[in-house]
Design a protein around this motif. Structure first.
Motif, PDB file in Angstrom:
ATOM      1  N   VAL A 122       1.081  -1.253   0.394  1.00 32.14           N
ATOM      2  CA  VAL A 122      -0.283  -0.071   0.274  1.00 32.14           C
ATOM      3  C   VAL A 122       1.021   1.348  -0.066  1.00 32.14           C
ATOM      4  O   VAL A 122       1.826   0.695   0.668  1.00 32.14           O
ATOM      5  CB  VAL A 122      -1.007  -0.071   1.068  1.00 32.14           C
ATOM      6  N   ASP A 123       0.069   2.363  -0.713  1.00 38.27           N
ATOM      7  CA  ASP A 123       0.746   3.904  -0.696  1.00 38.27           C
ATOM      8  C   ASP A 123       1.503   3.914   0.425  1.00 38.27           C
ATOM      9  O   ASP A 123       2.448   4.678   0.582  1.00 38.27           O
ATOM     10  CB  ASP A 123       0.234   4.751  -2.183  1.00 38.27           C
ATOM     11  N   LEU A 124       0.388   4.255   1.865  1.00 37.52           N
ATOM     12  CA  LEU A 124       0.845   4.527   3.138  1.00 37.52           C
ATOM     13  C   LEU A 124       1.777   3.805   3.410  1.00 37.52           C
ATOM     14  O   LEU A 124       2.770   4.470   3.765  1.00 37.52           O
ATOM     15  CB  LEU A 124      -0.262   4.276   3.591  1.00 37.52           C
ATOM     16  N   LEU A 125       2.203   2.969   3.681  1.00 41.05           N
ATOM     17  CA  LEU A 125       2.849   2.666   3.873  1.00 41.05           C
ATOM     18  C   LEU A 125       5.054   2.743   3.459  1.00 41.05           C
ATOM     19  O   LEU A 125       5.560   2.668   3.837  1.00 41.05           O
ATOM     20  CB  LEU A 125       3.202   1.125   4.136  1.00 41.05           C
TER      21      LEU A 125
ATOM     22  N   THR B 277      -0.447  -6.992  -3.227  1.00 41.06           N
ATOM     23  CA  THR B 277      -2.315  -6.284  -3.224  1.00 41.06           C
ATOM     24  C   THR B 277      -3.004  -5.634  -2.379  1.00 41.06           C
ATOM     25  O   THR B 277      -3.694  -5.095  -2.996  1.00 41.06           O
ATOM     26  CB  THR B 277      -2.941  -7.342  -4.037  1.00 41.06           C
ATOM     27  N   GLY B 278      -2.379  -6.102  -0.957  1.00 44.12           N
ATOM     28  CA  GLY B 278      -2.694  -5.859  -0.169  1.00 44.12           C
ATOM     29  C   GLY B 278      -3.938  -6.101   0.318  1.00 44.12           C
ATOM     30  O   GLY B 278      -5.047  -5.836   1.427  1.00 44.12           O
TER      31      GLY B 278
ATOM     32  N   THR C 245      -2.758 -11.734  -1.675  1.00 47.76           N
ATOM     33  CA  THR C 245      -1.245 -11.001  -1.812  1.00 47.76           C
ATOM     34  C   THR C 245      -0.407 -11.978  -1.925  1.00 47.76           C
ATOM     35  O   THR C 245      -1.026 -13.131  -2.230  1.00 47.76           O
ATOM     36  CB  THR C 245      -1.141  -9.732  -0.748  1.00 47.76           C
ATOM     37  N   ASN C 246       0.676 -11.569  -2.128  1.00 49.48           N
ATOM     38  CA  ASN C 246       1.716 -12.723  -2.544  1.00 49.48           C
ATOM     39  C   ASN C 246       2.888 -12.822  -1.570  1.00 49.48           C
ATOM     40  O   ASN C 246       3.926 -12.039  -1.467  1.00 49.48           O
ATOM     41  CB  ASN C 246       2.631 -12.198  -4.032  1.00 49.48           C
ATOM     42  N   PHE C 247       1.926 -12.964  -0.629  1.00 49.79           N
ATOM     43  CA  PHE C 247       2.740 -13.985   0.856  1.00 49.79           C
ATOM     44  C   PHE C 247       4.497 -14.283   0.439  1.00 49.79           C
ATOM     45  O   PHE C 247       5.087 -13.352   1.426  1.00 49.79           O
ATOM     46  CB  PHE C 247       1.751 -14.684   1.740  1.00 49.79           C
TER      47      PHE C 247
ATOM     48  N   HIS D 172       4.683  -5.412   6.104  1.00 51.64           N
ATOM     49  CA  HIS D 172       3.692  -5.140   6.111  1.00 51.64           C
ATOM     50  C   HIS D 172       2.613  -5.630   5.734  1.00 51.64           C
ATOM     51  O   HIS D 172       3.136  -5.670   4.307  1.00 51.64           O
ATOM     52  CB  HIS D 172       3.579  -3.157   6.163  1.00 51.64           C
ATOM     53  N   MET D 173       1.857  -6.163   5.845  1.00 55.36           N
ATOM     54  CA  MET D 173       0.773  -6.520   5.388  1.00 55.36           C
ATOM     55  C   MET D 173      -0.523  -6.267   6.081  1.00 55.36           C
ATOM     56  O   MET D 173      -1.054  -6.656   7.123  1.00 55.36           O
ATOM     57  CB  MET D 173       0.610  -8.840   5.901  1.00 55.36           C
ATOM     58  N   GLU D 174      -1.498  -6.351   5.061  1.00 55.50           N
ATOM     59  CA  GLU D 174      -2.684  -5.472   4.943  1.00 55.50           C
ATOM     60  C   GLU D 174      -3.771  -6.278   4.923  1.00 55.50           C
ATOM     61  O   GLU D 174      -5.033  -5.468   5.618  1.00 55.50           O
ATOM     62  CB  GLU D 174      -2.614  -4.637   3.616  1.00 55.50           C
TER      63      GLU D 174
END
Length: 404
Positions: free
Chosen positions: A247-250, A268-269, A273-275, A296-298
């Motif tokens: 994500v753009d925030l982090l 992708t958040g 997502t690609n963990f 960070h994992m959304e």
């Protein structure tokens, strides 16, 4: 010494009756987190002061050791850093979400059906934002495309003296009482109305509807802020830092802090997502010599906002299996001393579908000492509270983590 933070966004929650009074963290099968907790220390940390909004912006700044009362200037300017927008001191930035509103004729009577437009793809969203830019041309106002439903509006000479509501706070509610108020409110509302007129019949949305997906039929403006001024992470803590997030925030926080911000293909958040890619990116960064890695994992937060209990539990299990396990195994294989911090940024309770100010459970594991006298507990909110360890304000947690 290597330092790794596993940040499960919105991972904390309240006890849920259908889970026998457990939280998603308490219910999830997460052997790696539980082992680190049992051999380390656990407690609660108050990441967001009650006087500040309980958003991921404030909470992640806090976890990273940046006192939000000194460094927080709003959410959207941090995202501007990630997108690469150069801001002037006179600029006011805003988040411009692509949302799904219901189809009442009067805009003010619509309901917030989906704050993320069904997790619209970035490719689709970029086409819609380009269309907005082509047709909404206003003096001193610019639009910039971001990721998925998250985008940016910049108003040169705008005002922060405005009351705007995050769309994820009003899921399934009529928007009537949550429309812009204050300086520039009329102009912001007009932009939102224009965007609906432009987007409701756009080919991208017609195609999404035909596929049974929610249309991205309106902009929702919120998250006002001014140009951020973060001190460099290396100067504050003497460590070379790496940020891994979808994500753009982090990414913006990492950029502002002078960290190495990594792009992970397929990140992708969301729970899709690609963990594996995030874990490998962290391992590669550590191999290259990074001292400090923030992963960070959304996904838990997104599931919380959607009230998706099953998805939230599954996202915690995927984080444990695909990220915490492999990265921890790599750290152990090197023979070098390391410390791990596991924490949410804030709770996103399933029953509320939004963020709250409550303290969150953390784990600190030190490879040099944790084997001898750990907590003996599994990782969850209840056990963290049992220890009596409580850290406040939240930006002090990193001092405990990085301290010898």
């Amino acid at each position: 010494m290597k330092y790794v933070i596993f940040l499960g966004d919105g991972m904390a929650d309240y006890p849920i009756e259908t889970l026998g009074g457990k939280t998603p963290l308490g219910k999830a099968n997460k052997p790696n987190m539980d082992a680190l907790c049992a051999s380390g220390e656990t407690g609660l940390v108050k990441t967001v002061d009650d006087a500040l909004p309980p958003g991921s912006d404030v909470a992640n700044l806090s976890v990273m050791g940046y006192d939000p009362t000194l460094y927080y200037t709003g959410r959207s300017p941090l995202e501007a850093l990630s997108i690469g927008v150069s801001l002037k001191d006179s600029d006011i930035t805003f988040r411009a979400n692509l949302v799904t509103l219901t189809d009442e004729n009067v805009y003010e009577n619509k309901t917030m059906a989906d704050y993320s437009s069904g997790e619209i793809t970035t490719a689709e969203a970029q086409e819609l934002i380009a269309y907005i830019k082509e047709h909404i041309k206003l003096p001193n106002i610019s639009f910039y495309g971001g990721t998925s439903y998250r985008h940016l509006m910049v108003w040169d000479g705008g005002s922060k003296n405005v009351t705007l509501t995050p769309p994820h706070d009003i899921s399934d509610r009529k928007i009537t009482d949550y429309l812009p108020k204050g300086d520039g409110a009329e102009a912001i509302l007009d932009i939102m109305k224009q965007s609906y007129a432009l987007l409701k019949d756009h080919p991208v949305n017609k195609n999404r509807i035909a596929r049974g997906l929610n249309p991205a039929n309106s902009l929702w403006i919120w998250g006002e802020g001014t140009k951020p001024r973060l001190s460099l992470f290396a100067d504050k803590f003497g460590l070379s830092g790496t940020m891994i997030s979808a994500v753009d925030l982090l990414k913006g926080i990492g950029t502002g802090a002078g960290m190495d911000v990594l792009e992970v293909q397929g990140a992708t958040g969301t729970i899709d997502t690609n963990f594996d890619g995030k874990a490998q990116a962290a391992i590669n960064a550590l191999k290259r010599g990074a001292d400090f890695v923030y992963i960070h994992m959304e996904a838990p937060d997104e599931c919380g906002h959607h009230g998706d209990l099953e998805g939230k539990i599954k996202s915690i299990e995927l984080i444990d299996e695909k990220v915490v396990g492999p990265v921890t195994d790599f750290l152990k294989s090197t023979g070098e001393a390391f410390k791990i911090l596991i924490t949410p940024d804030h709770p996103t309770p399933i029953r509320l579908k939004t963020h709250v100010h409550d303290a969150v459970p953390f784990v600190i594991y030190d490879s040099r000492t944790s084997h001898a006298g750990g907590s003996g507990l599994s990782y969850c909110e209840e056990n963290a509270e049992k220890t009596g360890l409580f850290i406040s304000p939240g930006h002090k947690l990193i001092e405990r983590f990085l301290g010898e």
